[in-house]
Design a protein around this motif. Structure first.
Motif, PDB file in Angstrom:
ATOM      1  N   TRP A  61      32.246  66.422 -68.299  1.00  0.00           N
ATOM      2  CA  TRP A  61      33.289  66.788 -67.336  1.00  0.00           C
ATOM      3  C   TRP A  61      33.961  68.104 -67.707  1.00  0.00           C
ATOM      4  N   LEU A  62      34.150  68.335 -69.005  1.00  0.00           N
ATOM      5  CA  LEU A  62      34.720  69.616 -69.424  1.00  0.00           C
ATOM      6  C   LEU A  62      33.783  70.775 -69.098  1.00  0.00           C
ATOM      7  N   LEU A  63      32.484  70.544 -69.310  1.00  0.00           N
ATOM      8  CA  LEU A  63      31.508  71.583 -68.942  1.00  0.00           C
ATOM      9  C   LEU A  63      31.525  71.833 -67.436  1.00  0.00           C
ATOM     10  N   LEU A  64      31.759  70.792 -66.659  1.00  0.00           N
ATOM     11  CA  LEU A  64      31.831  70.932 -65.208  1.00  0.00           C
ATOM     12  C   LEU A  64      33.032  71.794 -64.815  1.00  0.00           C
ATOM     13  N   VAL A  65      34.150  71.611 -65.512  1.00  0.00           N
ATOM     14  CA  VAL A  65      35.340  72.432 -65.231  1.00  0.00           C
ATOM     15  C   VAL A  65      35.092  73.883 -65.605  1.00  0.00           C
ATOM     16  N   LEU A  66      34.427  74.109 -66.733  1.00  0.00           N
ATOM     17  CA  LEU A  66      34.212  75.465 -67.220  1.00  0.00           C
ATOM     18  C   LEU A  66      33.150  76.222 -66.431  1.00  0.00           C
ATOM     19  N   LEU A  67      32.129  75.530 -65.961  1.00  0.00           N
ATOM     20  CA  LEU A  67      30.944  76.213 -65.405  1.00  0.00           C
ATOM     21  C   LEU A  67      30.621  75.777 -63.980  1.00  0.00           C
ATOM     22  N   SER A  68      31.582  75.233 -63.245  1.00  0.00           N
ATOM     23  CA  SER A  68      31.270  74.748 -61.898  1.00  0.00           C
ATOM     24  C   SER A  68      30.838  75.864 -60.964  1.00  0.00           C
ATOM     25  N   ASP A  69      31.314  77.102 -61.185  1.00  0.00           N
ATOM     26  CA  ASP A  69      30.922  78.216 -60.333  1.00  0.00           C
ATOM     27  C   ASP A  69      29.716  78.959 -60.888  1.00  0.00           C
ATOM     28  N   ARG A  70      29.099  78.417 -61.931  1.00  0.00           N
ATOM     29  CA  ARG A  70      27.887  79.001 -62.518  1.00  0.00           C
ATOM     30  C   ARG A  70      26.854  77.882 -62.664  1.00  0.00           C
ATOM     31  N   PRO A  71      26.206  77.492 -61.567  1.00  0.00           N
ATOM     32  CA  PRO A  71      25.347  76.295 -61.574  1.00  0.00           C
ATOM     33  C   PRO A  71      24.201  76.358 -62.573  1.00  0.00           C
ATOM     34  N   ALA A  72      23.594  77.516 -62.745  1.00  0.00           N
ATOM     35  CA  ALA A  72      22.481  77.614 -63.690  1.00  0.00           C
ATOM     36  C   ALA A  72      22.958  77.363 -65.114  1.00  0.00           C
ATOM     37  N   LEU A  73      24.075  77.969 -65.487  1.00  0.00           N
ATOM     38  CA  LEU A  73      24.621  77.756 -66.825  1.00  0.00           C
ATOM     39  C   LEU A  73      25.112  76.330 -67.004  1.00  0.00           C
ATOM     40  N   LEU A  74      25.653  75.746 -65.948  1.00  0.00           N
ATOM     41  CA  LEU A  74      26.107  74.359 -66.029  1.00  0.00           C
ATOM     42  C   LEU A  74      24.938  73.421 -66.316  1.00  0.00           C
ATOM     43  N   GLY A  75      23.842  73.603 -65.578  1.00  0.00           N
ATOM     44  CA  GLY A  75      22.676  72.760 -65.822  1.00  0.00           C
ATOM     45  C   GLY A  75      22.131  72.942 -67.227  1.00  0.00           C
ATOM     46  N   GLY A  76      22.107  74.194 -67.719  1.00  0.00           N
ATOM     47  CA  GLY A  76      21.625  74.444 -69.077  1.00  0.00           C
ATOM     48  C   GLY A  76      22.527  73.827 -70.125  1.00  0.00           C
ATOM     49  N   ALA A  77      23.847  73.925 -69.927  1.00  0.00           N
ATOM     50  CA  ALA A  77      24.785  73.368 -70.900  1.00  0.00           C
ATOM     51  C   ALA A  77      24.707  71.844 -70.938  1.00  0.00           C
ATOM     52  N   LEU A  78      24.607  71.199 -69.759  1.00  0.00           N
ATOM     53  CA  LEU A  78      24.477  69.744 -69.731  1.00  0.00           C
ATOM     54  C   LEU A  78      23.166  69.299 -70.373  1.00  0.00           C
ATOM     55  N   GLY A  79      22.089  70.059 -70.119  1.00  0.00           N
ATOM     56  CA  GLY A  79      20.815  69.731 -70.743  1.00  0.00           C
ATOM     57  C   GLY A  79      20.854  69.882 -72.245  1.00  0.00           C
ATOM     58  N   LEU A  80      21.495  70.964 -72.721  1.00  0.00           N
ATOM     59  CA  LEU A  80      21.621  71.166 -74.159  1.00  0.00           C
ATOM     60  C   LEU A  80      22.469  70.069 -74.789  1.00  0.00           C
ATOM     61  N   HIS A  81      23.549  69.711 -74.123  1.00  0.00           N
ATOM     62  CA  HIS A  81      24.423  68.647 -74.629  1.00  0.00           C
ATOM     63  C   HIS A  81      23.657  67.327 -74.731  1.00  0.00           C
ATOM     64  N   ALA A  82      22.883  66.995 -73.691  1.00  0.00           N
ATOM     65  CA  ALA A  82      22.102  65.752 -73.719  1.00  0.00           C
ATOM     66  C   ALA A  82      21.039  65.788 -74.814  1.00  0.00           C
ATOM     67  N   ILE A 117      28.021  65.953 -58.906  1.00  0.00           N
ATOM     68  CA  ILE A 117      29.369  66.463 -58.621  1.00  0.00           C
ATOM     69  C   ILE A 117      29.365  67.993 -58.632  1.00  0.00           C
ATOM     70  N   GLY A 118      28.632  68.576 -59.596  1.00  0.00           N
ATOM     71  CA  GLY A 118      28.538  70.032 -59.636  1.00  0.00           C
ATOM     72  C   GLY A 118      27.886  70.589 -58.378  1.00  0.00           C
ATOM     73  N   GLY A 119      26.812  69.930 -57.912  1.00  0.00           N
ATOM     74  CA  GLY A 119      26.177  70.369 -56.672  1.00  0.00           C
ATOM     75  C   GLY A 119      27.088  70.214 -55.471  1.00  0.00           C
ATOM     76  N   LEU A 120      27.867  69.131 -55.441  1.00  0.00           N
ATOM     77  CA  LEU A 120      28.813  68.915 -54.335  1.00  0.00           C
ATOM     78  C   LEU A 120      29.880  70.006 -54.321  1.00  0.00           C
ATOM     79  N   ILE A 121      30.351  70.391 -55.502  1.00  0.00           N
ATOM     80  CA  ILE A 121      31.357  71.466 -55.575  1.00  0.00           C
ATOM     81  C   ILE A 121      30.787  72.764 -55.019  1.00  0.00           C
ATOM     82  N   ARG A 122      29.545  73.074 -55.409  1.00  0.00           N
ATOM     83  CA  ARG A 122      28.925  74.298 -54.905  1.00  0.00           C
ATOM     84  C   ARG A 122      28.736  74.238 -53.396  1.00  0.00           C
ATOM     85  N   LEU A 123      28.373  73.074 -52.886  1.00  0.00           N
ATOM     86  CA  LEU A 123      28.186  72.928 -51.439  1.00  0.00           C
ATOM     87  C   LEU A 123      29.499  73.139 -50.699  1.00  0.00           C
ATOM     88  N   VAL A 124      30.571  72.525 -51.220  1.00  0.00           N
ATOM     89  CA  VAL A 124      31.878  72.697 -50.572  1.00  0.00           C
ATOM     90  C   VAL A 124      32.312  74.159 -50.619  1.00  0.00           C
TER      91      VAL A 124
END
Length: 314
Positions: A61-82, A117-124
């Motif tokens: 969720w913190l990564l979502l707050v930090l990178l919600s407007d940068r979808p590629a970086l958000l996906g990479g950060a979540l993948g790295l975290h996992a 949720i990140g995709g929904l934010i980008r869509l909105v």
């Protein structure tokens, strides 16, 4: 502590409805991932992806707050975290089959939900931007339509005003009360033609409307065989249409009754706009100041009529 500091820092920009700077987002992401790895390292082997492993879900969720407007970086950060969490899970000891199943379910559910949720934010955001663009375009078109309607009304009013002086002349020519062979009738016709020609010129889109309208007045005189010269000095000055009519009025009056030659001059300075004409005609001189602030002066001497209109910009 790290999570609280990152959250507070991000809230500083988000509450002001401003995007996070790239440097802040990058530093916050690194701190969150490092804190997550440190918190996961102290989790017992049999508590991975369970209640005591609370940092796993919170980091996403913190990564979502930090990178919600940068979808590629958000996906990479979540993948790295996992990936780092899974690696620490496997290195903590050989997990049982049930633990692997539980970990897979939690990992998929949490990560997929956060990505959704990140995709929904980008869509909105995208839909909001499109709606804003459509609203701005609609407002622009409505403004253009309103301006066009106003211009049409002004044009019709101008034509009606000008034709109001021309129609009696046409009526007189039609019913025979005005003799087209007389000098007076010819002068009236020349004046009406010049006024209409100037009226048409008012609606032309040109860089220098005043000189353009003066030139239109000259054109009618030249068609009558009058030799006309024009001198223009100074840079263009913004003069409202109503004032331009008063400034070009003396030119029309003198050129209409000019016999063989005329000289017209236009002077523009920041503090004065002057239109003057000298023609070989006769007439009664007069001085007056119109309600518009245009002062017209004229006099006749030795068969030469001089007329001048002055306007001082505010």
């Amino acid at each position: 502590m790290t999570f609280a500091v990152v959250t507070s820092t991000a809230a500083f920009w988000l509450l002001r409805r401003r995007p996070l700077p790239g440097v802040v987002a990058a530093i916050g992401t690194v701190l969150v991932l490092a804190a997550s790895s440190a918190a996961t390292a102290v989790v017992p082997a049999d508590d991975f992806f369970r209640d005591r492993h609370w940092s796993f879900g919170l980091v996403g969720w913190l990564l979502l707050v930090l990178l919600s407007d940068r979808p590629a970086l958000l996906g990479g950060a979540l993948g790295l975290h996992a990936a780092v969490s899974v690696a620490q899970f496997l290195l903590a000891g050989t997990p049982a089959r049930t633990e692997v199943g539980d970990a897979a379910i939690v990992l998929f559910a949490v990560t997929a939900f956060q990505l959704a949720i990140g995709g929904l934010i980008r869509l909105v955001d995208r839909r909001t931007g499109e709606a804003t663009a459509v609203a701005a375009e609609r407002e622009r078109l409505e403004t253009r339509a309103a301006l066009a309607r106003q211009a049409g009304r002004d044009l019709r009013a101008g034509f009606a005003e000008q034709l109001g002086a021309t129609l009696p002349l046409l009526a007189g020519l039609a019913d025979g009360t005005v003799d087209p062979r007389s000098d007076v009738a010819r002068t009236r016709c020349a004046l009406a033609a010049a006024q209409l020609r100037r009226l048409f010129a008012e609606n032309d889109d040109v860089p220098d409307p005043l000189v353009h309208e003066v030139t239109a007045c000259l054109d009618v005189a030249e068609r009558r065989g009058v030799a006309v010269t024009l001198a223009v000095s100074g840079d263009p000055v913004d003069v409202p249409p109503a004032l331009r009519r008063h400034l070009t009025g003396p030119v029309l009056t003198a050129l209409t009754s000019a016999r063989t030659r005329a000289r017209v001059s236009v002077l523009r300075t920041p503090g004065l706009v002057r239109v003057a004409v000298v023609a070989d005609t006769t007439g009664d001189g007069h001085d007056f100041a119109g309600a518009t602030g245009v002062v017209v002066t004229s006099h006749t001497q030795d068969g030469q009529t001089w007329m001048e209109a002055r306007w001082q910009p505010a």
